[in-house]
Enzyme design. Structure first.
Site, PDB file in Angstrom:
ATOM      1  N   GLY A  45       0.843  -1.198   0.000  1.00  0.00           N
ATOM      2  CA  GLY A  45       0.000   0.000   0.000  1.00  0.00           C
ATOM      3  C   GLY A  45       0.872   1.239   0.000  1.00  0.00           C
ATOM      4  O   GLY A  45       2.011   1.208   0.480  1.00  0.00           O
ATOM      5  N   GLN A  50       3.390   9.881   0.640  1.00  0.00           N
ATOM      6  CA  GLN A  50       4.668   9.164   0.778  1.00  0.00           C
ATOM      7  C   GLN A  50       5.604   9.394  -0.410  1.00  0.00           C
ATOM      8  O   GLN A  50       6.780   9.036  -0.354  1.00  0.00           O
ATOM      9  CB  GLN A  50       4.429   7.660   0.966  1.00  0.00           C
ATOM     10  CG  GLN A  50       3.760   7.340   2.297  1.00  0.00           C
ATOM     11  CD  GLN A  50       3.551   5.856   2.456  1.00  0.00           C
ATOM     12  OE1 GLN A  50       2.547   5.319   2.012  1.00  0.00           O
ATOM     13  NE2 GLN A  50       4.503   5.181   3.068  1.00  0.00           N
ATOM     14  N   CYS A  93       6.009   0.078   7.180  1.00  0.00           N
ATOM     15  CA  CYS A  93       5.646   1.235   6.353  1.00  0.00           C
ATOM     16  C   CYS A  93       6.839   1.571   5.456  1.00  0.00           C
ATOM     17  O   CYS A  93       7.978   1.578   5.926  1.00  0.00           O
ATOM     18  CB  CYS A  93       5.316   2.417   7.260  1.00  0.00           C
ATOM     19  SG  CYS A  93       4.850   3.899   6.362  1.00  0.00           S
ATOM     20  N   LEU A  94       6.563   1.856   4.191  1.00  0.00           N
ATOM     21  CA  LEU A  94       7.657   2.178   3.262  1.00  0.00           C
ATOM     22  C   LEU A  94       8.375   3.462   3.672  1.00  0.00           C
ATOM     23  O   LEU A  94       9.504   3.694   3.268  1.00  0.00           O
ATOM     24  CB  LEU A  94       7.134   2.294   1.827  1.00  0.00           C
ATOM     25  CG  LEU A  94       6.588   0.983   1.237  1.00  0.00           C
ATOM     26  CD1 LEU A  94       6.090   1.210  -0.187  1.00  0.00           C
ATOM     27  CD2 LEU A  94       7.641  -0.109   1.262  1.00  0.00           C
ATOM     28  N   HIS A 135      -4.325   1.918   7.780  1.00  0.00           N
ATOM     29  CA  HIS A 135      -2.936   2.409   7.805  1.00  0.00           C
ATOM     30  C   HIS A 135      -2.765   3.522   6.754  1.00  0.00           C
ATOM     31  O   HIS A 135      -2.205   4.581   7.049  1.00  0.00           O
ATOM     32  CB  HIS A 135      -2.003   1.225   7.529  1.00  0.00           C
ATOM     33  CG  HIS A 135      -0.553   1.579   7.407  1.00  0.00           C
ATOM     34  ND1 HIS A 135       0.415   1.052   8.230  1.00  0.00           N
ATOM     35  CD2 HIS A 135       0.109   2.391   6.528  1.00  0.00           C
ATOM     36  CE1 HIS A 135       1.600   1.546   7.881  1.00  0.00           C
ATOM     37  NE2 HIS A 135       1.445   2.353   6.849  1.00  0.00           N
ATOM     38  N   GLU A 136      -3.276   3.278   5.542  1.00  0.00           N
ATOM     39  CA  GLU A 136      -3.091   4.257   4.456  1.00  0.00           C
ATOM     40  C   GLU A 136      -3.932   5.508   4.684  1.00  0.00           C
ATOM     41  O   GLU A 136      -3.485   6.620   4.408  1.00  0.00           O
ATOM     42  CB  GLU A 136      -3.426   3.626   3.097  1.00  0.00           C
ATOM     43  CG  GLU A 136      -2.600   2.400   2.712  1.00  0.00           C
ATOM     44  CD  GLU A 136      -1.094   2.600   2.815  1.00  0.00           C
ATOM     45  OE1 GLU A 136      -0.629   3.750   2.697  1.00  0.00           O
ATOM     46  OE2 GLU A 136      -0.388   1.612   3.032  1.00  0.00           O
ATOM     47  N   HIS A 139      -2.255   7.884   6.868  1.00  0.00           N
ATOM     48  CA  HIS A 139      -1.245   8.710   6.184  1.00  0.00           C
ATOM     49  C   HIS A 139      -1.864  10.010   5.670  1.00  0.00           C
ATOM     50  O   HIS A 139      -1.219  11.060   5.687  1.00  0.00           O
ATOM     51  CB  HIS A 139      -0.658   7.962   4.984  1.00  0.00           C
ATOM     52  CG  HIS A 139       0.499   7.068   5.314  1.00  0.00           C
ATOM     53  ND1 HIS A 139       1.667   7.532   5.874  1.00  0.00           N
ATOM     54  CD2 HIS A 139       0.682   5.733   5.144  1.00  0.00           C
ATOM     55  CE1 HIS A 139       2.511   6.516   6.029  1.00  0.00           C
ATOM     56  NE2 HIS A 139       1.934   5.407   5.612  1.00  0.00           N
TER      57      HIS A 139
HETATM   58 NI    NI Z   1       2.749   3.455   5.610  1.00  0.00          NI
END
Ligand code: NI
Length: 179
Positions: A45, A50, A93-94, A135-136, A139
């Site tokens: 995701g 991000q 998380c990226l 989670h997304e 963000h």
């Molecule tokens: Ni993340």
């Protein structure tokens, strides 16, 4: 095009993203870049913030590595309902590479959004999809999964990434290469 990822402790990650006004070709191109960036990472995701774009836009693909891709483009998502039961997943998380921690969230959510054609959709999610969506969507509100763990653990992670960022910045100082 693969875009550079925004990494903790970059304050961009704390920005609240603004709603997408129009689902057009520009937005679809951005979503395609996000998918490419996410697959390259690899991740399941990614939120637009991000890659430094403060728009309420997500991409998700939960297909297993050996399965055909199932890219989902989710625009202006809103959690309209969630179940009472909770579930715990080990999240990563990226934007916080190589750090994982267990997070408890509602096990089921209903999300209203637009798809990549601008059509209204309602997603009834459970399991990994429910966690990933939450989670997304966090963000988009400047919230990270480490905000859901203990302050002690969070402070440790933030300190570690601050140091990494400092070391990286020092490495880029041209004068240092000559030393
Ligand atoms: Ni993340």
């Amino acid at each position: 095009m693969i875009r550079p990822l925004v990494i903790l402790p970059d304050p961009v990650l704390r920005q609240v993203s603004r709603p997408v006004e129009r689902v057009d070709d520009d937005l679809r191109r951005l979503a395609d870049d996000m998918l490419e960036t996410m697959y390259d990472a690899p991740g399941i995701g990614l939120a637009a913030i991000q890659i430094g774009v403060p728009l309420r836009l997500l991409v998700i693909d939960l297909a297993k590595e050996d399965q055909p891709k199932e890219p989902q483009v989710i625009v202006n998502p809103q959690i309209v309902a969630h179940g009472d039961a909770a579930s715990v997943y080990e999240e990563g998380c990226l934007s916080i590479p190589e750090y994982y921690a267990e997070v408890e969230r509602p096990a089921t959510v209903t999300v209203a959004c637009l798809d990549r054609d601008g059509k209204e959709r309602t997603i009834e999610a459970d399991g990994l999809m429910a966690t990933c969506l939450q989670h997304e969507i966090d963000h988009l509100n400047g919230v990270l999964f480490i905000d859901h763990i203990s302050k002690l653990k969070r402070d440790m992670v933030v300190r570690k990434f601050r140091k990494l960022a400092r070391d990286k910045a020092a490495d880029r100082t041209p004068g240092r290469l000559a030393v």
